[in-house]
Design an enzyme around this catalytic site. Sequence first.
Site, short mmCIF file in Angstrom:
data_model
loop_
_atom_site.label_atom_id
_atom_site.label_comp_id
_atom_site.label_asym_id
_atom_site.label_seq_id
_atom_site.Cartn_x
_atom_site.Cartn_y
_atom_site.Cartn_z
N ASP A 96 107.63 -46.61 -9.62
CA ASP A 96 107.24 -45.89 -8.41
C ASP A 96 106.89 -46.80 -7.23
O ASP A 96 106.17 -46.42 -6.33
CB ASP A 96 106.03 -45.01 -8.73
CG ASP A 96 104.92 -45.81 -9.39
OD1 ASP A 96 104.91 -47.05 -9.23
OD2 ASP A 96 104.07 -45.22 -10.07
N GLU A 118 111.08 -44.81 -16.51
CA GLU A 118 109.68 -44.34 -16.33
C GLU A 118 109.65 -43.17 -15.35
O GLU A 118 108.86 -43.12 -14.41
CB GLU A 118 108.75 -45.47 -15.87
CG GLU A 118 107.28 -45.20 -16.08
CD GLU A 118 106.39 -46.30 -15.51
OE1 GLU A 118 106.18 -46.34 -14.29
OE2 GLU A 118 105.91 -47.13 -16.30
N GLU A 132 102.70 -44.29 -4.30
CA GLU A 132 103.50 -44.22 -5.52
C GLU A 132 103.84 -42.79 -5.94
O GLU A 132 104.92 -42.53 -6.47
CB GLU A 132 102.79 -44.94 -6.67
CG GLU A 132 102.72 -46.46 -6.52
CD GLU A 132 101.57 -46.94 -5.62
OE1 GLU A 132 100.77 -46.09 -5.17
OE2 GLU A 132 101.48 -48.15 -5.37
N HIS A 209 93.79 -53.48 -7.40
CA HIS A 209 94.70 -53.76 -6.30
C HIS A 209 95.13 -52.53 -5.52
O HIS A 209 95.71 -52.65 -4.44
CB HIS A 209 95.95 -54.49 -6.80
CG HIS A 209 96.87 -53.61 -7.60
ND1 HIS A 209 97.77 -52.75 -7.03
CD2 HIS A 209 97.01 -53.44 -8.93
CE1 HIS A 209 98.44 -52.11 -7.98
NE2 HIS A 209 97.99 -52.50 -9.14
N ARG A 211 96.30 -49.57 -3.27
CA ARG A 211 96.27 -49.37 -1.82
C ARG A 211 95.25 -48.30 -1.41
O ARG A 211 94.55 -48.45 -0.42
CB ARG A 211 97.68 -48.94 -1.39
CG ARG A 211 98.03 -49.10 0.03
CD ARG A 211 99.53 -48.91 0.20
NE ARG A 211 100.25 -50.13 -0.04
CZ ARG A 211 100.63 -50.97 0.91
NH1 ARG A 211 100.36 -50.71 2.17
NH2 ARG A 211 101.29 -52.06 0.62
N HIS A 242 94.71 -60.35 -7.90
CA HIS A 242 96.03 -60.04 -7.31
C HIS A 242 96.23 -60.94 -6.09
O HIS A 242 95.27 -61.32 -5.43
CB HIS A 242 96.01 -58.56 -6.90
CG HIS A 242 97.34 -57.98 -6.54
ND1 HIS A 242 97.98 -58.26 -5.36
CD2 HIS A 242 98.16 -57.14 -7.21
CE1 HIS A 242 99.13 -57.61 -5.31
NE2 HIS A 242 99.26 -56.91 -6.43
#
Length: 380
Positions: A96, A118, A132, A209, A211, A242
């Site tokens: 995604d 997936e 995503e 991490h 967003r 990250h």
Amino acid sequence: MPLVMPVFGTRPEAIKMAPVIAAVARSPQLQAHVTVTGQHREMLDQVNDLFGVTPDDDLDVLIERQTLVDVTTRTLDRLTPLLRRVRPDAVLVQGDTTTSTAAALAAFYEKVPVVHIEAGLRTDDVYSPFPEEMNRRLTTRLASLHLAPTPWARNNLLAEGVSPDAVCVTGNTVIDALLWAVDRRTPFSDPQLKDLDDDPRPLVLVTSHRRESWGRPMVGVARALHRLAEAERDVVFVLPAHRNPVVREVLLPPLRDLPNVVVTEPLPYGEFAHLMARAHVVLTDSGGVQEEAPSLGVPVLVMRENTERPEAVDAGTVRLVGTDEQTVVSEVTRLLHDADAHAAMAAAVNPYGDGRAAGRCVAAVEEMLGVGHRLPDFEP
Ligand code: UD1
Ligand code: UDP
């Protein structure tokens, strides 16, 4: 012989695509042209090096602090001429990310069939995770073959009107990768970690991490970690950071000068798998880690409001705790001090795969291209 083009760009896609690339290489019916967008750089190359994947083409799209538009437009711009030159019979995308949706769109515009690995993960909020959730919904509309990791994901696709003939339940290829990596028992190369196996202290492994957590939620997480590290002096907290500067600027300053907090660079996958297996508790907002840690029997606290991976929550190994500072502190403290609460979450469960997902993916692709037959669906 039909030619397939796997296209991927970030660390989790590289990990989950690697077993598929290996299975295509073993297939006498298919050949591959491996393309990376380079949405990630160091974190992508690190995984490809480990799995021995050498891309045939690299679109090198990464720019520092890139926007979603940067990644989307640069991928469309650079992948389109490559598709025209190579003319693959199918493009394979995973998951995604913006790489996967932009690559699927570029392939659709060139009328190249898209295979979505997936497929079918869903939350009920298009803004969470962002972007995503929308990325995977768009990729579903663009794809011709949907490789769902679990029966739950398959049902989501059918509920949206995807034809059952176009869906295959494969298991998640991350479990193929994880079993391979755990078997290698990779020693830690970072000097800060090298004595960990002989260290009796419980270990809390942290990654963050997402967003939608940038800004205030991540500040809450950073404060919670600071408080936990001060209160729990006999626990070691390990945070492989990250590469995103937006994440580092918020998470790392509050953790400076705490003797029981170890911050590392992104760890090579084999070392990260070793660390997950060593952990007492995993605290994360990662999708992949939510799938991996349950199969190692390690309780996972997920710093998000919802999840597209409910199977391990239902099995009791994963718990959603959000990003509120006090809640994160309380939930970690509970698992550190309440042995029954920890034991209740620590049973190893494998709802996401059996280590043979890549073979099912490739068989389904062979069937789509008229050179083979799919395998029976994965049953957890
Ligand atoms: C991306 C994916 C996310 C996935 C995550 C896995 C999108 C929109 N986001 O988010 O779904 O969960 O990867 O980690 O597709 N950077 C480097 N080197 C690297 C990697 C990143 O310097 O190897 C820095 C760059 O400054 C870059 C920033 O990190 O601009 C963000 O990278 P990006 O891929 O845009 O977003 P992620 O948060 O990594
Ligand atoms: N991972 C890794 N090294 C690290 C941190 C994570 O190899 O230092 C692996 C982890 O095992 C999982 C994947 O990276 O397979 C998850 O990546 P990330 O959290 O960046 O993305 P997400 O899964 O959230 O999309």
